[in-house]
Every structure is written in C-alpha cells, then in structure tokens.
Motif scaffolding. Structure first.
Motif, PDB file in Angstrom:
ATOM      1  N   ARG A 135     -38.344  -6.712 -30.097  1.00 16.36           N
ATOM      2  CA  ARG A 135     -37.436  -7.800 -29.782  1.00 16.36           C
ATOM      3  C   ARG A 135     -36.126  -7.554 -30.494  1.00 16.36           C
ATOM      4  NH1 ARG A 135     -36.827 -11.633 -33.709  1.00 16.36           N
ATOM      5  NH2 ARG A 135     -38.244 -11.473 -35.467  1.00 16.36           N
ATOM      6  N   THR A 136     -35.087  -8.155 -29.994  1.00 14.14           N
ATOM      7  CA  THR A 136     -33.794  -8.015 -30.635  1.00 14.14           C
ATOM      8  C   THR A 136     -33.650  -9.090 -31.699  1.00 14.14           C
ATOM      9  OG1 THR A 136     -32.773  -9.428 -28.977  1.00 14.14           O
ATOM     10  CG2 THR A 136     -32.722  -7.062 -28.579  1.00 14.14           C
ATOM     11  N   LYS A 137     -32.765  -8.855 -32.648  1.00 15.09           N
ATOM     12  CA  LYS A 137     -32.542  -9.820 -33.706  1.00 15.09           C
ATOM     13  C   LYS A 137     -31.795 -11.022 -33.161  1.00 15.09           C
ATOM     14  CE  LYS A 137     -32.449  -6.676 -37.600  1.00 15.09           C
ATOM     15  NZ  LYS A 137     -31.683  -6.229 -38.766  1.00 15.09           N
ATOM     16  N   THR A 138     -32.116 -12.185 -33.716  1.00 13.46           N
ATOM     17  CA  THR A 138     -31.403 -13.391 -33.319  1.00 13.46           C
ATOM     18  C   THR A 138     -30.047 -13.416 -34.014  1.00 13.46           C
ATOM     19  OG1 THR A 138     -32.334 -14.669 -35.132  1.00 13.46           O
ATOM     20  CG2 THR A 138     -33.559 -14.652 -33.048  1.00 13.46           C
ATOM     21  N   LYS A 139     -29.219 -14.323 -33.592  1.00 14.07           N
ATOM     22  CA  LYS A 139     -27.897 -14.428 -34.195  1.00 14.07           C
ATOM     23  C   LYS A 139     -28.010 -14.766 -35.682  1.00 14.07           C
ATOM     24  CE  LYS A 139     -23.469 -16.735 -33.670  1.00 14.07           C
ATOM     25  NZ  LYS A 139     -22.693 -17.725 -32.917  1.00 14.07           N
TER      26      LYS A 139
END
Length: 67
Positions: free
Chosen positions: A37-41
């Motif tokens: 998954r990509t990192k959240t803001k």
C-alpha cells in the motif's frame, strides 16, 4: 519451458506410487501474504527525512571526570 529438477523428482515419486509432497503443504503456502500500500498523507508528513544531528546530542550529554 524446462521442468526443474525438483519438479521432476516430485513427478517421479508420484509415478512410483509414493506420497506427493504437495499434499503435506499448508493451505497458506499458496497465499501471498504481503500487502502493498502507499503511504497516507499523514504518514508522509510524520516520516523523518534526515538523521538527527549529533551537535544537539553533544549539548545534552554529561561528562564525568574521575581523579
């Protein structure tokens, strides 16, 4: 494509009437348990970009002198 030596050995065991090793494998052996998954803001904002500087660490340290 070519068949690997390990697969050839497994197929030979099955032909000879011996037990297939794939039977003993867990059901989790075929699953891909990695999640990507990509990192959240917020995670991007909280990550440290640089290592802490050592100049601040020297100011906080204590020196003992034994005579």
């Amino acid at each position: 494509m070519a068949i690997s030596q390990a697969k050839k050995a497994r197929m030979k065991r099955v032909r000879e009437g011996k037990l297939d090793p794939a039977v003993h494998r867990s059901s989790f052996a075929t699953l891909d348990l990695r999640t990507k998954r990509t990192k959240t803001k917020q995670e991007k904002l909280n990550q440290k970009k640089y290592k802490p500087s050592y100049s601040n660490a020297e100011q906080d340290s204590l020196y003992f002198l034994f005579i």
